[in-house]
Design a protein around this motif. Structure first.
Motif, PDB file in Angstrom:
ATOM      1  N   TYR A 319      -7.865  45.736   5.706  1.00 53.72           N
ATOM      2  CA  TYR A 319      -6.834  45.209   6.599  1.00 53.72           C
ATOM      3  C   TYR A 319      -5.849  44.383   5.763  1.00 53.72           C
ATOM      4  N   VAL A 320      -4.568  44.773   5.802  1.00 52.99           N
ATOM      5  CA  VAL A 320      -3.543  44.115   4.984  1.00 52.99           C
ATOM      6  C   VAL A 320      -2.454  43.564   5.900  1.00 52.99           C
ATOM      7  N   PRO A 321      -2.370  42.224   6.065  1.00 56.26           N
ATOM      8  CA  PRO A 321      -1.350  41.660   6.947  1.00 56.26           C
ATOM      9  C   PRO A 321      -0.002  41.519   6.252  1.00 56.26           C
ATOM     10  N   SER A 322       1.060  41.569   7.028  1.00 55.55           N
ATOM     11  CA  SER A 322       2.411  41.340   6.529  1.00 55.55           C
ATOM     12  C   SER A 322       2.962  40.063   7.169  1.00 55.55           C
ATOM     13  N   SER A 323       3.230  39.050   6.344  1.00 57.48           N
ATOM     14  CA  SER A 323       3.823  37.818   6.870  1.00 57.48           C
ATOM     15  C   SER A 323       5.253  38.046   7.326  1.00 57.48           C
ATOM     16  N   MET A 324       5.920  39.014   6.719  1.00 63.82           N
ATOM     17  CA  MET A 324       7.330  39.255   7.017  1.00 63.82           C
ATOM     18  C   MET A 324       7.514  40.027   8.315  1.00 63.82           C
ATOM     19  N   LEU A 325       6.618  40.976   8.583  1.00 66.74           N
ATOM     20  CA  LEU A 325       6.782  41.853   9.735  1.00 66.74           C
ATOM     21  C   LEU A 325       5.854  41.526  10.889  1.00 66.74           C
ATOM     22  N   GLY A 326       4.876  40.644  10.669  1.00 69.61           N
ATOM     23  CA  GLY A 326       3.957  40.306  11.742  1.00 69.61           C
ATOM     24  C   GLY A 326       3.042  41.446  12.130  1.00 69.61           C
ATOM     25  N   LYS A 327       2.695  42.280  11.153  1.00 67.99           N
ATOM     26  CA  LYS A 327       1.839  43.431  11.413  1.00 67.99           C
ATOM     27  C   LYS A 327       0.650  43.436  10.469  1.00 67.99           C
ATOM     28  N   VAL A 328      -0.383  44.173  10.862  1.00 73.33           N
ATOM     29  CA  VAL A 328      -1.539  44.399  10.005  1.00 73.33           C
ATOM     30  C   VAL A 328      -1.664  45.897   9.783  1.00 73.33           C
ATOM     31  N   ASP A 352       0.573  45.623  15.606  1.00 73.99           N
ATOM     32  CA  ASP A 352       1.730  44.730  15.711  1.00 73.99           C
ATOM     33  C   ASP A 352       1.270  43.427  16.360  1.00 73.99           C
ATOM     34  N   VAL A 353       1.075  42.392  15.544  1.00 74.13           N
ATOM     35  CA  VAL A 353       0.585  41.102  16.041  1.00 74.13           C
ATOM     36  C   VAL A 353       1.727  40.288  16.649  1.00 74.13           C
ATOM     37  N   GLY A 354       2.920  40.406  16.072  1.00 75.83           N
ATOM     38  CA  GLY A 354       4.065  39.689  16.625  1.00 75.83           C
ATOM     39  C   GLY A 354       4.238  38.281  16.117  1.00 75.83           C
ATOM     40  N   TYR A 355       3.421  37.871  15.143  1.00 80.51           N
ATOM     41  CA  TYR A 355       3.526  36.548  14.536  1.00 80.51           C
ATOM     42  C   TYR A 355       3.480  36.688  13.020  1.00 80.51           C
ATOM     43  N   ALA A 356       4.086  35.737  12.321  1.00 79.30           N
ATOM     44  CA  ALA A 356       3.938  35.690  10.873  1.00 79.30           C
ATOM     45  C   ALA A 356       2.472  35.393  10.556  1.00 79.30           C
ATOM     46  N   ILE A 357       1.851  36.230   9.743  1.00 78.84           N
ATOM     47  CA  ILE A 357       0.411  36.157   9.506  1.00 78.84           C
ATOM     48  C   ILE A 357       0.131  35.615   8.112  1.00 78.84           C
ATOM     49  N   ASP A 358      -0.888  34.770   8.020  1.00 81.91           N
ATOM     50  CA  ASP A 358      -1.336  34.296   6.714  1.00 81.91           C
ATOM     51  C   ASP A 358      -2.616  35.038   6.329  1.00 81.91           C
ATOM     52  N   ALA A 382       0.627  26.182  13.664  1.00 81.83           N
ATOM     53  CA  ALA A 382      -0.069  27.412  13.332  1.00 81.83           C
ATOM     54  C   ALA A 382      -1.135  27.694  14.361  1.00 81.83           C
ATOM     55  N   GLY A 383      -1.691  28.893  14.319  1.00 82.96           N
ATOM     56  CA  GLY A 383      -2.696  29.241  15.310  1.00 82.96           C
ATOM     57  C   GLY A 383      -3.680  30.248  14.783  1.00 82.96           C
ATOM     58  N   GLY A 384      -4.586  30.664  15.667  1.00 76.99           N
ATOM     59  CA  GLY A 384      -5.567  31.668  15.292  1.00 76.99           C
ATOM     60  C   GLY A 384      -5.557  32.800  16.310  1.00 76.99           C
ATOM     61  N   THR A 385      -5.649  34.023  15.842  1.00 77.41           N
ATOM     62  CA  THR A 385      -5.641  35.185  16.713  1.00 77.41           C
ATOM     63  C   THR A 385      -6.769  36.119  16.309  1.00 77.41           C
ATOM     64  N   ARG A 386      -7.394  36.735  17.299  1.00 82.14           N
ATOM     65  CA  ARG A 386      -8.474  37.679  17.021  1.00 82.14           C
ATOM     66  C   ARG A 386      -7.997  39.103  17.281  1.00 82.14           C
ATOM     67  N   LEU A 387      -8.307  39.989  16.359  1.00 81.30           N
ATOM     68  CA  LEU A 387      -8.020  41.401  16.522  1.00 81.30           C
ATOM     69  C   LEU A 387      -9.344  42.130  16.667  1.00 81.30           C
ATOM     70  N   ARG A 388      -9.583  42.719  17.822  1.00 81.32           N
ATOM     71  CA  ARG A 388     -10.816  43.468  18.026  1.00 81.32           C
ATOM     72  C   ARG A 388     -10.804  44.720  17.153  1.00 81.32           C
ATOM     73  N   ARG A 389     -11.967  45.303  16.926  1.00 80.11           N
ATOM     74  CA  ARG A 389     -12.038  46.521  16.134  1.00 80.11           C
ATOM     75  C   ARG A 389     -11.267  47.663  16.785  1.00 80.11           C
ATOM     76  N   CYS A 390     -11.023  47.547  18.095  1.00 82.72           N
ATOM     77  CA  CYS A 390     -10.229  48.582  18.760  1.00 82.72           C
ATOM     78  C   CYS A 390      -8.747  48.198  18.775  1.00 82.72           C
ATOM     79  N   TRP A 391      -8.388  47.235  17.915  1.00 86.43           N
ATOM     80  CA  TRP A 391      -7.011  46.816  17.642  1.00 86.43           C
ATOM     81  C   TRP A 391      -6.360  46.027  18.780  1.00 86.43           C
ATOM     82  N   ARG A 392      -7.135  45.472  19.712  1.00 89.33           N
ATOM     83  CA  ARG A 392      -6.535  44.694  20.795  1.00 89.33           C
ATOM     84  C   ARG A 392      -6.478  43.218  20.402  1.00 89.33           C
ATOM     85  N   MET A 393      -5.445  42.533  20.856  1.00 86.05           N
ATOM     86  CA  MET A 393      -5.315  41.111  20.559  1.00 86.05           C
ATOM     87  C   MET A 393      -6.192  40.287  21.489  1.00 86.05           C
ATOM     88  N   GLY A 394      -6.684  39.184  20.963  1.00 82.60           N
ATOM     89  CA  GLY A 394      -7.473  38.269  21.759  1.00 82.60           C
ATOM     90  C   GLY A 394      -6.708  36.984  22.007  1.00 82.60           C
TER      91      GLY A 394
END
Length: 425
Positions: A319-328, A352-358, A382-394
């Motif tokens: 899993y490779v996040p993009s801080s610029m695009l807000g995607k994994v 598509d997470v929709g947030y700048a990711i670290d 800042a915050g924390g977000t969970r991505l389920r294995r089925c790619w859904r946001m928590g």
């Protein structure tokens, strides 16, 4: 004159068409939107009654950029630094990083002199701290038993034994007691004159000496020190951000180069817009291989500010996040018949997470968690977000300056370094 005007207009049209085809316009639009948090709403921690959060006050837990949880030994390892030293020495930061860091710290009266290449002002006390997360202590169990691990025998910067920590990763052994716990650390050392052993006064040309160091934790469930096992230096480790350890006998890992491979500062600053970020795969020689340590381009380019990647052992994906695009972006490692990785890797999905990711992390259930910035301009939010294995946001929460997040699936506890701990009520 008319011919000259037409020629100039033609050149401009070609340049604009090239920029359009290279997707720069989309990256720029998305990056600006995430930087200012357009469309994002910040909510206080009180809006999430299922969690009770608190901040741990400990002078040994400052500027902890990254952390890793050993599920087997129930120890949380953190890569910590000195905040003032980090303001002086961060050799791979772009101008955007530096402006945000300056805005965040000068409000508290901090002075930024010498910019990010002031090697003489770098921290000399970076360390790995360990929390026994099942052993709370203090008033009402507000804190945890904490230790700082020494690194005896590690040469550091030309023999001084120091670390300049950025990202980290780890791997548990296979035995019931955790076996051999290994840590992979990015050490952003300054460049030195090998003839004299002195640190170069002007580090802007050399750009620092970025390496990945592998250590073994000594002491099992009560780790007391780190034994240095191996160093990785390679031209493909140029602007390392985060490591994803494989954990095999070759100490193999993936590492993101968030600002590409150029030593030029202006090229690094433009790298996110032109998607020059990359991922390298590195390993040392195996028992049946006489070659030296080596790195290969797993994802040669095409990534916009790739950040804290993780390898999910539950599904075998990277899993490779993009801080610029807000995607994994999610990749499937492929191997040849001899077991060596086939390059480049195959992308199988994008979230598509929709947030700048670290930084990302994987809990013991295989869920991927992300530290995100709802408003990247305000790094403190800042915050924390969970991505389920089925790619859904928590769910998400606003945490103080959270560059990483760890979810302890055993207790349901969420931890982010400043350090904040959120217990499930």
């Amino acid at each position: 004159m008319g011919i000259l005007v037409n020629l100039i207009l033609g050149v401009i049209a070609v340049l604009l068409a090239s920029l359009y085809q290279s997707n720069v316009h989309f990256v720029l639009y998305t990056g600006v939107r995430l930087y200012f948090g357009v469309g994002h709403t910040l909510e206080p921690l009180t809006a999430f009654p299922a969690y009770r959060c608190r901040r741990i006050e400990d002078e040994r837990l400052q500027a902890c950029e990254d952390m890793w949880l050993s599920e087997a030994t129930r120890q949380l390892f953190l890569a910590c630094s000195d905040p003032k030293g980090r303001q002086q020495w961060s050799p791979k930061l772009s101008v955007t990083n530096h402006v945000a860091l300056k805005e965040a710290n000068t409000k508290d009266g901090a002075v930024l002199s010498g910019a990010i290449f002031n090697a003489s002002g770098r921290s000399l006390t970076d360390h790995i701290a360990v929390l026994n997360i099942d052993e709370p202590e203090g008033v009402d169990g507000a804190g945890f038993r904490t230790r700082v691990l020494g690194t005896p025998g590690y040469p550091g910067t030309h023999g001084d034994g120091t670390l300049n920590l950025v990202g980290m990763s780890g791997h548990d052994g296979d035995s019931a007691d955790g076996g051999e716990v290994r840590l992979w650390l990015i050490d952003a050392k300054p460049s030195v004159d090998l003839a004299t052993g002195r640190v170069f006064e002007d580090q802007t040309a050399a750009g620092g000496n970025q390496t990945v160091e592998v250590f073994r934790a000594i002491g099992g469930r009560q780790a007391t020190a780190l034994e240095h096992l191996e160093s990785f230096w390679d031209p493909l480790i140029m602007t390392p951000n985060r490591i994803a350890a494989v954990g095999d006998e070759t100490n193999a890992f993936w590492v993101t180069n968030d600002l590409g491979h150029s030593q030029s500062r202006w090229k690094r600053n433009l790298s996110p817009f032109f998607s020059q970020g990359s991922v390298a795969h590195c390993s040392s020689k195996s028992k049946n291989d006489n070659s030296q340590t080596s790195c290969h381009a797993a994802i040669p380019s095409g990534l916009s500010w790739p950040n804290g990647l993780v390898h999910n052992r539950h599904d075998g994906l990277l899993y490779v996040p993009s801080s610029m695009l807000g995607k994994v972006d999610i990749y499937a490692p492929t191997t040849a018949q001899n077991g060596s990785p086939l390059l480049p890797m195959k992308k199988v999905d994008t979230v598509d997470v929709g947030y700048a990711i670290d930084n990302l992390m994987v809990d013991k259930h295989g869920d991927v968690w992300a530290a995100v910035f709802p408003v990247a301009k305000k790094l403190g939010a800042a915050g924390g977000t969970r991505l389920r294995r089925c790619w859904r946001m928590g769910w998400g929460e606003v945490l103080p300056m959270a560059t990483s997040v760890v979810h302890d699936a055993t207790t349901g506890r969420v931890i982010s370094p400043f350090i904040a701990v959120c217990d499930k009520v």
